[in-house]
Design a protein around this motif. Structure first.
Motif, mmCIF file in Angstrom:
data_model
loop_
_atom_site.group_PDB
_atom_site.id
_atom_site.type_symbol
_atom_site.label_atom_id
_atom_site.label_comp_id
_atom_site.label_asym_id
_atom_site.label_seq_id
_atom_site.Cartn_x
_atom_site.Cartn_y
_atom_site.Cartn_z
ATOM 1 N N ASP A 137 110.728 13.237 77.664
ATOM 2 C CA ASP A 137 109.780 13.505 76.585
ATOM 3 C C ASP A 137 110.431 14.362 75.516
ATOM 4 N N ALA A 138 109.994 14.201 74.295
ATOM 5 C CA ALA A 138 110.560 14.942 73.163
ATOM 6 C C ALA A 138 110.465 16.455 73.376
ATOM 7 N N ASP A 139 109.367 16.934 73.941
ATOM 8 C CA ASP A 139 109.207 18.374 74.167
ATOM 9 C C ASP A 139 110.290 18.931 75.081
ATOM 10 N N ILE A 140 110.662 18.178 76.104
ATOM 11 C CA ILE A 140 111.702 18.632 77.025
ATOM 12 C C ILE A 140 113.052 18.649 76.323
ATOM 13 N N VAL A 141 113.322 17.633 75.523
ATOM 14 C CA VAL A 141 114.577 17.588 74.764
ATOM 15 C C VAL A 141 114.650 18.777 73.804
ATOM 16 N N LEU A 142 113.571 19.025 73.074
ATOM 17 C CA LEU A 142 113.557 20.122 72.107
ATOM 18 C C LEU A 142 113.718 21.478 72.779
ATOM 19 N N ASN A 143 112.992 21.687 73.875
ATOM 20 C CA ASN A 143 113.087 22.973 74.570
ATOM 21 C C ASN A 143 114.483 23.198 75.132
ATOM 22 N N THR A 144 115.109 22.151 75.634
ATOM 23 C CA THR A 144 116.475 22.270 76.137
ATOM 24 C C THR A 144 117.434 22.558 74.987
ATOM 25 N N ALA A 145 117.263 21.851 73.880
ATOM 26 C CA ALA A 145 118.143 22.044 72.723
ATOM 27 C C ALA A 145 118.038 23.459 72.161
ATOM 28 N N ALA A 146 116.845 24.035 72.184
ATOM 29 C CA ALA A 146 116.634 25.369 71.611
ATOM 30 C C ALA A 146 116.911 26.498 72.600
ATOM 31 N N ASP A 147 117.140 26.174 73.851
ATOM 32 C CA ASP A 147 117.364 27.182 74.890
ATOM 33 C C ASP A 147 118.755 27.804 74.726
ATOM 34 N N HIS A 187 108.712 18.391 65.692
ATOM 35 C CA HIS A 187 109.673 17.850 66.662
ATOM 36 C C HIS A 187 111.116 18.084 66.221
ATOM 37 N N THR A 188 111.377 19.302 65.719
ATOM 38 C CA THR A 188 112.725 19.608 65.241
ATOM 39 C C THR A 188 113.235 20.941 65.764
ATOM 40 N N VAL A 189 114.548 21.024 65.810
ATOM 41 C CA VAL A 189 115.251 22.283 66.014
ATOM 42 C C VAL A 189 116.239 22.378 64.863
ATOM 43 N N THR A 190 116.251 23.522 64.189
ATOM 44 C CA THR A 190 117.227 23.720 63.117
ATOM 45 C C THR A 190 118.103 24.923 63.438
ATOM 46 N N TRP A 191 119.313 24.868 62.922
ATOM 47 C CA TRP A 191 120.228 26.009 62.994
ATOM 48 C C TRP A 191 120.483 26.412 61.555
ATOM 49 N N ARG A 192 120.197 27.708 61.268
ATOM 50 C CA ARG A 192 120.227 28.198 59.886
ATOM 51 C C ARG A 192 121.152 29.395 59.731
ATOM 52 N N THR A 246 116.292 16.248 65.672
ATOM 53 C CA THR A 246 114.941 15.697 65.708
ATOM 54 C C THR A 246 114.792 14.878 66.982
ATOM 55 N N ALA A 247 113.713 15.099 67.709
ATOM 56 C CA ALA A 247 113.410 14.322 68.918
ATOM 57 C C ALA A 247 112.071 13.639 68.699
ATOM 58 N N SER A 248 112.102 12.342 68.503
ATOM 59 C CA SER A 248 110.889 11.572 68.230
ATOM 60 C C SER A 248 110.427 10.853 69.491
ATOM 61 N N PRO A 249 109.171 11.061 69.889
ATOM 62 C CA PRO A 249 108.650 10.372 71.075
ATOM 63 C C PRO A 249 108.686 8.859 70.877
ATOM 64 N N ARG A 250 109.116 8.151 71.931
ATOM 65 C CA ARG A 250 109.177 6.697 71.878
ATOM 66 C C ARG A 250 108.331 6.037 72.954
ATOM 67 N N GLY A 251 107.562 6.846 73.691
ATOM 68 C CA GLY A 251 106.706 6.306 74.736
ATOM 69 C C GLY A 251 107.457 6.135 76.045
ATOM 70 N N ALA A 295 122.194 17.871 80.100
ATOM 71 C CA ALA A 295 121.456 19.124 80.295
ATOM 72 C C ALA A 295 119.968 18.855 80.498
ATOM 73 N N VAL A 296 119.424 17.905 79.757
ATOM 74 C CA VAL A 296 118.013 17.533 79.904
ATOM 75 C C VAL A 296 117.774 16.934 81.290
ATOM 76 N N ALA A 297 118.659 16.049 81.720
ATOM 77 C CA ALA A 297 118.512 15.422 83.043
ATOM 78 C C ALA A 297 118.569 16.470 84.151
ATOM 79 N N GLU A 298 119.467 17.441 84.002
ATOM 80 C CA GLU A 298 119.562 18.514 84.996
ATOM 81 C C GLU A 298 118.286 19.343 85.027
ATOM 82 N N LYS A 299 117.723 19.582 83.859
ATOM 83 C CA LYS A 299 116.470 20.337 83.788
ATOM 84 C C LYS A 299 115.339 19.561 84.471
ATOM 85 N N LEU A 300 115.311 18.263 84.286
ATOM 86 C CA LEU A 300 114.271 17.430 84.892
ATOM 87 C C LEU A 300 114.410 17.389 86.411
ATOM 88 N N THR A 301 115.623 17.298 86.915
ATOM 89 C CA THR A 301 115.808 17.229 88.365
ATOM 90 C C THR A 301 115.608 18.595 89.021
#
Length: 107
Positions: A15-25, A49-54, A64-69, A99-105
């Motif tokens: 899910d996009a939320d998991i990708v975003l949270n992992t990316a921002a961690d 649905h974005t993470v930015t580095w400023r 950007t992580a867009s949900p695709r169902g 990293a996302v897959a590891e978080k899911l498992t």
């Protein structure tokens, strides 16, 4: 897209939320984020649905992580040529997917 911007795209089995949270961690940054972006301030915007580095308010990187169902997301990472190259963006996205897959498992 500006002339000096580069992008990488990848579909991830999460899910996009998991990708975003992992990316921002910040504890995950060393595992996937291109080294130059690690020095910048990270901002997660779940609503868009974005993470930015400023740096000083200027966007240096955008994910950007867009949900695709069905638990999948289309993930795009954009930065400038002076920050990373295309190969490093694709490597980064593959590492983020790991990293996302590891978080899911683990969860």
């Amino acid at each position: 897209m500006a002339a000096d911007e580069i992008q990488g795209m990848q579909t991830m089995q999460a899910d996009a939320d998991i990708v975003l949270n992992t990316a921002a961690d910040p504890t995950q940054a060393a595992a996937w984020l291109p080294h130059p972006l690690r020095a910048y301030d990270c901002v997660l915007n779940a609503e868009s649905h974005t993470v930015t580095w400023r740096e000083n308010g200027e966007v240096r990187g955008l994910l950007t992580a867009s949900p695709r169902g069905a638990g999948t997301s289309a993930v795009e990472l954009v930065t400038r040529q002076n920050v990373a190259d295309v190969n490093s963006l694709h490597t980064a996205l593959s590492a983020l997917e790991t990293a996302v897959a590891e978080k899911l498992t683990a969860g």
